[in-house]
Every structure is written in structure tokens, then in C-alpha cells.
Design a protein around this motif. Structure first.
Motif, PDB file in Angstrom:
ATOM      1  N   ARG A 141       0.835  -1.208   0.000  1.00 57.06           N
ATOM      2  CA  ARG A 141       0.000   0.000   0.000  1.00 57.06           C
ATOM      3  C   ARG A 141       0.864   1.249   0.000  1.00 57.06           C
ATOM      4  N   ALA A 142       2.112   1.123   0.404  1.00 51.49           N
ATOM      5  CA  ALA A 142       3.002   2.277   0.496  1.00 51.49           C
ATOM      6  C   ALA A 142       3.512   2.672  -0.885  1.00 51.49           C
ATOM      7  N   ASP A 143       3.793   3.964  -1.034  1.00 48.76           N
ATOM      8  CA  ASP A 143       4.358   4.495  -2.274  1.00 48.76           C
ATOM      9  C   ASP A 143       5.869   4.636  -2.207  1.00 48.76           C
ATOM     10  N   VAL A 144       6.413   4.789  -1.006  1.00 48.53           N
ATOM     11  CA  VAL A 144       7.843   5.005  -0.838  1.00 48.53           C
ATOM     12  C   VAL A 144       8.269   4.392   0.500  1.00 48.53           C
ATOM     13  N   VAL A 145       9.496   3.887   0.557  1.00 46.93           N
ATOM     14  CA  VAL A 145      10.037   3.263   1.762  1.00 46.93           C
ATOM     15  C   VAL A 145      11.085   4.196   2.369  1.00 46.93           C
ATOM     16  N   VAL A 146      10.956   4.478   3.662  1.00 47.96           N
ATOM     17  CA  VAL A 146      11.870   5.388   4.361  1.00 47.96           C
ATOM     18  C   VAL A 146      12.441   4.679   5.581  1.00 47.96           C
ATOM     19  N   PRO A 147      13.757   4.549   5.689  1.00 49.90           N
ATOM     20  CA  PRO A 147      14.337   3.939   6.893  1.00 49.90           C
ATOM     21  C   PRO A 147      14.332   4.915   8.066  1.00 49.90           C
ATOM     22  N   MET A 148      14.218   4.362   9.269  1.00 49.26           N
ATOM     23  CA  MET A 148      14.352   5.193  10.462  1.00 49.26           C
ATOM     24  C   MET A 148      15.762   5.788  10.484  1.00 49.26           C
ATOM     25  N   ARG A 207       5.634  13.867  -0.044  1.00 51.72           N
ATOM     26  CA  ARG A 207       4.419  14.692  -0.119  1.00 51.72           C
ATOM     27  C   ARG A 207       3.288  13.946  -0.830  1.00 51.72           C
ATOM     28  N   ASP A 208       2.140  13.895  -0.149  1.00 53.08           N
ATOM     29  CA  ASP A 208       0.925  13.256  -0.667  1.00 53.08           C
ATOM     30  C   ASP A 208       1.103  11.764  -0.948  1.00 53.08           C
ATOM     31  N   ARG A 209       2.063  11.146  -0.288  1.00 52.12           N
ATOM     32  CA  ARG A 209       2.322   9.724  -0.502  1.00 52.12           C
ATOM     33  C   ARG A 209       2.091   8.926   0.780  1.00 52.12           C
ATOM     34  N   VAL A 210       1.866   7.621   0.590  1.00 53.61           N
ATOM     35  CA  VAL A 210       1.821   6.691   1.718  1.00 53.61           C
ATOM     36  C   VAL A 210       3.247   6.215   1.964  1.00 53.61           C
ATOM     37  N   VAL A 211       3.760   6.480   3.156  1.00 53.33           N
ATOM     38  CA  VAL A 211       5.155   6.194   3.488  1.00 53.33           C
ATOM     39  C   VAL A 211       5.232   4.939   4.339  1.00 53.33           C
ATOM     40  N   LEU A 212       6.149   4.039   3.981  1.00 58.98           N
ATOM     41  CA  LEU A 212       6.451   2.875   4.802  1.00 58.98           C
ATOM     42  C   LEU A 212       7.717   3.177   5.589  1.00 58.98           C
ATOM     43  N   LEU A 213       7.571   3.394   6.881  1.00 62.03           N
ATOM     44  CA  LEU A 213       8.689   3.715   7.768  1.00 62.03           C
ATOM     45  C   LEU A 213       9.229   2.415   8.358  1.00 62.03           C
ATOM     46  N   VAL A 214      10.502   2.127   8.144  1.00 67.78           N
ATOM     47  CA  VAL A 214      11.088   0.837   8.507  1.00 67.78           C
ATOM     48  C   VAL A 214      12.080   1.000   9.647  1.00 67.78           C
ATOM     49  N   ASP A 215      11.941   0.140  10.664  1.00 70.20           N
ATOM     50  CA  ASP A 215      12.864   0.126  11.796  1.00 70.20           C
ATOM     51  C   ASP A 215      13.164  -1.320  12.156  1.00 70.20           C
ATOM     52  N   ASP A 216      14.173  -1.524  13.007  1.00 72.41           N
ATOM     53  CA  ASP A 216      14.502  -2.891  13.413  1.00 72.41           C
ATOM     54  C   ASP A 216      13.631  -3.340  14.579  1.00 72.41           C
ATOM     55  N   VAL A 217      13.570  -2.528  15.646  1.00 67.42           N
ATOM     56  CA  VAL A 217      12.794  -2.886  16.833  1.00 67.42           C
ATOM     57  C   VAL A 217      12.000  -1.674  17.297  1.00 67.42           C
ATOM     58  N   VAL A 218      10.743  -1.880  17.613  1.00 67.39           N
ATOM     59  CA  VAL A 218       9.908  -0.843  18.218  1.00 67.39           C
ATOM     60  C   VAL A 218       9.691  -1.202  19.672  1.00 67.39           C
ATOM     61  N   ALA A 273       6.962  13.960  11.845  1.00 69.40           N
ATOM     62  CA  ALA A 273       7.841  14.730  10.970  1.00 69.40           C
ATOM     63  C   ALA A 273       7.476  14.508   9.503  1.00 69.40           C
ATOM     64  N   LEU A 274       7.136  13.262   9.162  1.00 66.74           N
ATOM     65  CA  LEU A 274       6.747  12.964   7.782  1.00 66.74           C
ATOM     66  C   LEU A 274       5.437  13.651   7.413  1.00 66.74           C
ATOM     67  N   LYS A 275       4.481  13.615   8.332  1.00 69.07           N
ATOM     68  CA  LYS A 275       3.194  14.248   8.040  1.00 69.07           C
ATOM     69  C   LYS A 275       3.307  15.766   8.009  1.00 69.07           C
ATOM     70  N   ALA A 276       4.188  16.320   8.828  1.00 67.40           N
ATOM     71  CA  ALA A 276       4.415  17.765   8.775  1.00 67.40           C
ATOM     72  C   ALA A 276       5.008  18.176   7.428  1.00 67.40           C
ATOM     73  N   ALA A 277       5.708  17.234   6.789  1.00 66.53           N
ATOM     74  CA  ALA A 277       6.286  17.510   5.470  1.00 66.53           C
ATOM     75  C   ALA A 277       5.303  17.230   4.346  1.00 66.53           C
ATOM     76  N   GLY A 278       4.092  16.769   4.674  1.00 65.20           N
ATOM     77  CA  GLY A 278       3.074  16.573   3.665  1.00 65.20           C
ATOM     78  C   GLY A 278       2.728  15.139   3.333  1.00 65.20           C
ATOM     79  N   ALA A 279       3.292  14.160   4.064  1.00 66.83           N
ATOM     80  CA  ALA A 279       2.969  12.757   3.795  1.00 66.83           C
ATOM     81  C   ALA A 279       1.487  12.508   4.051  1.00 66.83           C
ATOM     82  N   GLY A 280       0.867  11.695   3.175  1.00 61.38           N
ATOM     83  CA  GLY A 280      -0.552  11.405   3.341  1.00 61.38           C
ATOM     84  C   GLY A 280      -0.801  10.455   4.506  1.00 61.38           C
ATOM     85  N   LYS A 281      -0.105   9.310   4.514  1.00 59.45           N
ATOM     86  CA  LYS A 281      -0.212   8.340   5.593  1.00 59.45           C
ATOM     87  C   LYS A 281       1.165   7.777   5.886  1.00 59.45           C
ATOM     88  N   VAL A 282       1.325   7.248   7.111  1.00 58.60           N
ATOM     89  CA  VAL A 282       2.594   6.637   7.513  1.00 58.60           C
ATOM     90  C   VAL A 282       2.298   5.260   8.086  1.00 58.60           C
TER      91      VAL A 282
END
Length: 244
Positions: free
Chosen positions: A127-134, A202-213, A225-234
Motif C-alpha cells: 500500500r506504500a508508495d515510498v520506503v523510508v528507513p528510520m 508529499r501526498d504519498r503513503v510512506v512505509l517507515l522501517v525500523d529494526d525494533v519498536v 515529521a513525515l506528516k508535517a512535510a506533507g505525507a498522506g499516511k505513515v
């Protein structure tokens, strides 16, 4: 030095530069080491028994991995996130997999985690448009040699057919979260994350990737921070989730 006379400049010993024979020996040793690495079984990261190809664990240790209960990801997703997915509970023996990825530079473990995620959760993660690492602070990255979250995010982006963007930056080093209680983690003032590439999210669904939460405090700040920059969903993906 004269044109036809010997040089008075002091030269280092020949052994410093290395002869052709020495170079051949070095290449042969590297090749032999690589061949043995391919042929001989790797020791299990948890118990040192011969390991399987997946996750660096033997079959008995692999069977000990605990998956999340149904609905757990929806119930405890970090604040500010629109989805949360994770593969295993952070407890032995999976803790040794994460430690190997973080401190022993075993990048193949990130590939194995990405394979597992794309197999088990591919429909949701696509469902994500772009992958962003932590992000990792540059000083910590300099010490460890790489961002371990990116070691998972990069192969995962390839599996999903999505672009990878290091859109986030951690502005402060902060204090390590290891050994800190839940309240201390949530209130950790050292977590300051900004989006340095707004156009990528901006206006994208972002997949935020981490090792451990753990508490989700860092993931929540990154999502904001992503939504403040205009990301649609995280959507957040982590290899493991600690007990809370």
C-alpha cells in the motif's frame, strides 16, 4: 638528485609496498576465506549449532521465534501512525539476530528479514508508495558503519518494487534507549527528527522501517515529521516489538 645519479631520498622497505607474490597470496587467502564461508555451515547466532540459511538461526532456535498475536499491530500502533506491522517478539533467540545486524555488520540478516516481511505482509506493505528507513544520527552511524534500519529497508524496497528514500534526519544524538524504562523512553528529549526531503513523501503513503519498536516514541516522532512535510499516511514496519 641528479639526472643520472642515485637518489638520496630515503625509501621505505620493499615489504611496506608489498611484492607481487605477497599480493597474490593475499588474494588467495581472501578467495579461500570466501569459499569456506560458502561451503561450511554458519554457526547459529543463538546457540552455535549449524544454522539454516534464514536469519542465521538453527531449526530449533527458529521454532522459538514468537509471532505477534492476531490484531496486536492494530491495537498498539505508535501514536500518529496509520498502520503498524511487525514480525516477531523481541526476545531470545531473535535478540541475537538484531544484535548481529546492529553490531556485527551481518547485513544478510536484513535481507532475510525483508524476505520474510514481503512474504507474510506483502499485500499490506505494498500500500506504500515510498520506503523510508528510520534515521540514525551521523555520529552513531559513523561508529557502527551503517544504519541497520536501512539494511532492512533497502532490500524490502526492492522486494516491494518501491523507491527507497532517506527522507528523515535525526538532528540530535540523544541518549541510548537500551536499559531505560518505558517512561524514560517516552520522555527522551534527545529524539529530534526532521524531514529533509519533503518532495519524496508529499501526498504519498510512506512505509517507515525500523529494526525494533519499543514504546513507539521514536516511530511516533518520525511519523509526525513525515506528516508535517506533507505525507498522506505513515505505515510503520519493524522486525520485532518488545514487551510493553
Amino acid at each position: 638528485m641528479t639526472a643520472d645519479g642515485p637518489s638520496n631520498r630515503r625509501r621505505l622497505p620493499t615489504c611496506f609496498y608489498g611484492s607481487a607474490a605477497q599480493n597474490v597470496c593475499r588474494r588467495a587467502r581472501r578467495f579461500l576465506t570466501f569459499a569456506l564461508w560458502l561451503l561450511l555451515p554458519r554457526p547459529c547466532l543463538a546457540c552455535s549449532a549449524p544454522a539454516e540459511r534464514e536469519l542465521g538461526l538453527c531449526k530449533p532456535c527458529r521454532r522459538l521465534l514468537e509471532s505477534p498475536p492476531p490484531g496486536a499491530a492494530r491495537e498498539d500502533r505508535p501514536e500518529g501512525c496509520d498502520g503498524f506491522f511487525w514480525l516477531w517478539v523481541y526476545r531470545p533467540p531473535f535478540d541475537q539476530v538484531i544484535l548481529g545486524l546492529k553490531y556485527r555488520r551481518l547485513d544478510y540478516l536484513g535481507v532475510h528479514i525483508a524476505d520474510e516481511a514481503s512474504t507474510r505482509m506483502g499485500i499490506e506493505l505494498r500500500r506504500a508508495d515510498v520506503v523510508v528507513p528510520m534515521p540514525m544520527h551521523w555520529r552513531r552511524r559513523l561508529t557502527r558503519g551503517r544504519n541497520h534500519a536501512e539494511s532492512i529497508a533497502r532490500p524490502l524496497a526492492r522486494r516491494l518494487g518501491r523507491p527507497l528514500s532517506p527522507a528523515l534526519r535525526r538532528r540530535t544524538l540523544g541518549r541510548p534507549q537500551v536499559g531505560r524504562g518505558r517512561r524514560q523512553r517516552l520522555l527522551n528529549p534527545g529524539i529530534a527528527i526532521v524531514c529533509r526531503r519533503p518532495a519524496a513523501v508529499r501526498d504519498r503513503v510512506v512505509l517507515l522501517v525500523d529494526d525494533v519498536v519499543t514504546t513507539g516514541a521514536t516511530a511516533g516522532r518520525a511519523a509526525r515529521a513525515l506528516k508535517a512535510a506533507g505525507a498522506g499516511k505513515v505505515i510503520v514496519f519493524a522486525a520485532a516489538r518488545t514487551h510493553t
